[in-house]
Enzyme design. Structure first.
Site, short mmCIF file in Angstrom:
data_model
loop_
_atom_site.label_atom_id
_atom_site.label_comp_id
_atom_site.label_asym_id
_atom_site.label_seq_id
_atom_site.Cartn_x
_atom_site.Cartn_y
_atom_site.Cartn_z
CG HIS A 373 -1.98 -0.99 1.23
ND1 HIS A 373 -3.24 -0.77 0.74
CD2 HIS A 373 -1.96 -2.27 1.67
CE1 HIS A 373 -3.97 -1.87 0.89
NE2 HIS A 373 -3.21 -2.79 1.45
CE LYS A 564 -6.09 14.07 0.21
NZ LYS A 564 -6.02 12.96 -0.72
NE ARG A 565 -3.17 10.33 10.04
CZ ARG A 565 -2.85 9.44 10.98
NH1 ARG A 565 -3.69 8.47 11.29
NH2 ARG A 565 -1.72 9.53 11.64
CE LYS A 570 -2.03 10.96 2.96
NZ LYS A 570 -2.77 10.06 2.04
CB THR A 672 -9.95 5.14 -0.87
OG1 THR A 672 -9.36 5.51 0.38
CG2 THR A 672 -9.34 3.84 -1.34
CE LYS A 676 -13.69 6.29 1.16
NZ LYS A 676 -12.80 6.34 2.33
#
Ligand code: 26W
Length: 843
Positions: A373, A564-565, A570, A672, A676
């Protein structure tokens, strides 16, 4: 509440009140559970009591299906998927179970007739936050899809007493609060005190020759812990199949109490008891950052050992021979966290079940499959040899032997290639010797996959390149997916109704059917309703934000959301650079006609990750300035929603116009959240990273806002010696933004506060924010221009939803079943557990 009293006095023609689905029966059952489970009169019952009464009512209906499923799987000796995962980020059960049972409306009525409000009761549930982020939530979506597709499956993991911490924001900083999710009890789990296994830790190994002349090992542990099973039924959507999520709680074996009594060292014994209980005490809150802590290794080994022992016990109990274990069970390793399972299954087969090495190895390598992952080097699990030997001495022996045999084979296949031997070895021999868990997972698995097309390709080119050279046939891609039951039907009932009015409800089980929406793209009334739905949801979220944070949002503004985290890769801070850029434009030209935007952030930072915490502080500091500057005139708002979790996210995704998926290319394995958002009609601004690439192909390039460097360009720029200064010096608006942060503009003049942040961008910038800045700003400007045309935006939004079918976790699970697991649907029939309504009288 009076109505509830009246209900009691009514005579009800009884369907079985533990399984019946009619409204009067459900009403009766809720009242019943309030008395007999909660032990409360309606007049003094709290909202939580009512929630519990309702939860037990739903649970009864689940149990009927769950028992039927377990029974049917056992009788038919079906092949089982075992999903081994250190995390399951389930989110609240009640709403989801109502949907999957198909009784949402009935319960809504029943609860209303009792004078209660279903939304309030649903809100009572504390979510089981037994995961950090993507990996744990994926496991939860996969459990939903496995049951929906009627695949016999068990999820195995850890019943953490404390899940992911609750986040509070104080003075703009993250503060972590312990997650006491079990405080008021958990009606969804069933404790199985009779299902326990012993797990050994530490100590030393004796070697001897048995009476058949076989060389054998005996492990004398320092400590034995007991794992107790806690089961949660996971029901599929509109099917009878309910699978098991079996989570292990660690306890001290009974013998401790006895020892304490005998030895007289009561406190010493109690200490050991606490050591045992500590193993399942708390979830490690690190995401993508490996930390070589002993307790973490013990957690991994603990749950994997219990799970494998359980699988073997089930296999033998139902008449299977140990030699055929792999024919009845396939074990999916959710990243390397459970990969100690490879050595543990070898140990169980050889030491406990007395198989020889060759047979044990054949079974083991036909049992496991491994999903990777992440590509981030800092996330790779490698345990120092000393620690490993101390905790798992027998496993180290086994790993050495696996390695010895394996490297011999490698040497035959790649003669005179020490390089490949070094890279494939299970033992890393740098300055510090380590056990490499990814290599253990690879050697022990018959299949290896990444979680998006780009990620799977990069795996074969980078971190697992040599494994790919050795065994290309093991590799495949399985692009992630998310369950439309939770992420559309439950979280977005308005959109669900609008869609179902047009195309019926089959799309919920077959998400490709959303394509039928394309037909209505020029239906003005439909497009108008679509926009109205989005606006109504944005109003709801605005209402919530106003309540919780006293910030007023304009529901007509563009809701630009990144949840998100928090992680540098990111690039939440790239988003912040854009906000400040817009702010500066308005400051210079207060009359500028810009598209009003609401920037929403949410996400937790690992408690030890300083830069991530500083990014949270920066978002809040920028928000404080922007939100309160009269020149801005409410055209920009910045909100950080605290405690981002599954519950909150269900309110957030549906309210988005724009989804921020802006990681540095090559860093996000899949994502993911991107799926969504898109499923809920948000358009994406994103890089060519993870599953963004595939989402863009599906929804159409013209319906996706692409920017930024590609993965090869990132590599090239780094090879050429990346210099962030160059971008800073040559881009006036970028320079202005960075200088402003550095000057203390957003920190009440304190120029030290964000210095580490500014320095990291100017002198390092590992994630190439400065290189991608202008491309991002230009793209955001395009977003704003398109948003001005609301009709056109709505069409793009509809097309995103219509073409998102591929990203249902049902599709992912079908692919795993067909290509890797070789398992087939096994539909379960509902059996009457209480024929003639007599079950409670029978023994
Ligand atoms: C040992 C520390 C640690 C903890 C968790 C290392 C790595 C992890 C996970 C593998 C991190 C994770 O959650 N990865 C995410 O997995 C999602 C599901 O496949 C992907 O969608 C995300 O892109 C990926 O970051």
């Amino acid at each position: 509440m009076n109505q509830l009293n009246e209900t009691f006095n009514q005579h009800i023609e009884i369907e079985d009140d533990r399984t019946g689905l009619s409204i009067p029966t459900l009403r009766r059952a809720i009242a019943d559970n309030l008395f007999y489970v909660q032990g409360k009169f309606p007049s003094i019952a709290t909202e939580n009591d009512y929630y519990m009464a309702l939860a037990y009512t739903v649970r009864d209906r689940l149990l009927q299906r769950w028992l039927a499923s377990s029974n049917s799987y056992i009788e038919n000796k079906t092949r089982m998927v075992c999903y081994l995962s250190a995390e399951f980020l389930l989110g609240p059960h009640l709403g989801n179970n109502l949907i999957n049972l198909g009784i949402y409306d009935q319960i809504h009525r029943a609860v209303e007739e009792l004078g209660l409000n279903l939304d309030i009761l649903i809100a009572q549930e504390e979510e089981p936050g037994l995961g950090n982020g993507g990996l744990g939530r994926l496991a939860a979506c996969y459990m939903d899809s496995l049951a929906t597709l009627e695949i016999p499956a068990i999820g195995y993991g850890i019943r953490y007493e404390f899940g992911i911490f609750d986040q509070e924001i104080r003075d703009g900083w993250q503060v972590e609060i312990t997650d006491k999710w079990l405080r008021y009890g958990n009606p969804w789990e069933i404790c199985r005190p009779e299902i326990t296994y012993e797990v050994k830790l530490g100590g030393y190994i004796d070697h001897y020759t048995d009476h058949n002349g076989n060389y054998r090992s005996y492990w004398h542990p320092d400590l034995v812990v007991k794992g107790v099973a806690y089961d949660t039924p996971i029901l599929g959507y509109q099917v009878t199949n309910a699978n098991t999520l079996r989570l292990w709680k660690s306890e001290a074996p009974e013998s401790f109490d006895f020892q304490a009594f005998n030895v007289g060292n009561y406190y010493g014994a109690v200490d050991k008891k606490i050591v045992c209980e500590n193993i399942s005490k708390v979830l490690y809150p690190n995401d993508e950052q490996f930390e070589g802590k002993q307790l973490r290794l013990e957690q991994q080994y603990f749950f994997v050992s219990c799970s494998l022992q359980d699988m073997i016990t089930l296999h033998l109990l139902y008449g299977g021979k140990i030699e055929t274990f792999h024919e009845k069970f396939v074990a999916q390793l959710n990243d390397t966290h459970p990969s100690i399972g490879v050595a543990e299954l070898m140990r169980l087969l050889i030491d406990d079940h007395k198989l020889n090495w060759e047979k044990a190895w054949k079974i083991t390598t036909h049992t496991f499959a491994y999903t990777n992952h992440t590509l981030l080097p800092e996330a790779l699990e490698t345990w120092g040899l000393d620690l490993f030997a101390k905790v798992l001495p027998r496993h180290l022996e086994i790993i050495y032997e696996i390695n010895r045999r394996f490297l011999e084979e490698v040497a035959l296949k790649f003669p005179n290639n020490q390089g490949i031997i070094n890279s494939l070895s299970l033992i890393g021999e740098g300055d510090r010797k380590v056990v490499r868990m990814a290599n253990l997972a690879c050697v022990g698995s018959f299949a290896i996959n990444g979680v998006a097309a780009l990620h799977s390709q990069l795996l074969t080119e980078t971190v697992l390149h040599d494994w790919y050279q050795l065994s290309p046939q093991k590799f495949s891609n399985k692009t992630n997916g998310v369950t439309p039951r939770r992420w559309i039907v439950l979280s977005n009932p308005r959109l669900t109704n609008l869609i179902s009015l047009k195309i019926g409800t089959h799309w919920i089980k077959n998400l490709d059917e959303l394509r039928k929406l394309e037909e209505f793209i020029n239906d003005d009334i439909f497009c108008k309703s679509w926009r109205q739905v989005k606006t109504d949801i944005k109003k709801d979220l605005a209402q919530k934000v106003k309540q919780q944070q006293k910030i007023i949002l304009n529901p007509e503004s563009l809701f630009d959301i990144q949840v998100k985290r928090i992680h540098e890769y990111k690039r939440q801070h790239l988003n912040v650079l854009h906000i400040i850029t817009l702010y500066n434009r308005l400051k210079k030209n207060p009359k500028l006609d810009i598209v009003p935007r609401t920037f929403i952030f949410g996400g937790k930072a690992a408690p030890g990750y300083f830069m991530a915490k500083l990014i949270i502080k920066l978002i809040n500091s920028v928000g404080e300035v922007v939100n309160n500057d009269p020149d801005i005139h409410d055209r920009l708002k910045v909100v950080f929603i605290p405690d981002y979790n599954v519950t909150n996210s269900q309110r957030i995704y549906p309210a988005a116009d724009l989804s921020e998926q802006i990681s540095t290319a090559g860093k996000e394995a899949s994502g993911t959240g991107n799926m969504k958002f898109s499923m809920n009609g948000a358009l994406t601004i994103g890089t060519l990273d993870g599953a963004n690439v595939e989402i863009r192909v599906c929804v159409g390039e013209e319906n996706f806002f692409l920017f930024g460097l590609t993965t090869p360009e990132v590599a090239q720029i780094k090879n050429n010696g990346y210099n962030p200064w160059h971008y800073y010096q040559n881009n006036a608006s970028l320079k202005e933004v960075i200088d402003q942060i550095a000057s203390g503009y957003f920190s009440h003049g304190d120029y030290n506060l964000f210095k580490p942040f500014v320095d990291s961008l100017l002198y390092d910038d590992q994630y190439l924010l400065l290189a991608d800045y202008q491309s991002y700003i230009d793209c955001q400007d395009r977003v704003a221009e398109v948003y001005r045309n609301k009709e056109h935006w709505a069409k793009m939004s509809i097309l995103n939803v219509a073409r998102i079918g591929k990203f249902s976790s049902d599709r992912s699970i079908r692919d795993y079943c067909k290509d890797i697991w070789k398992v087939h649907p096994h539909p379960v029939e509902l059996i009457d557990l209480c024929p003639d309504g007599q079950c409670r009288l029978r023994n």
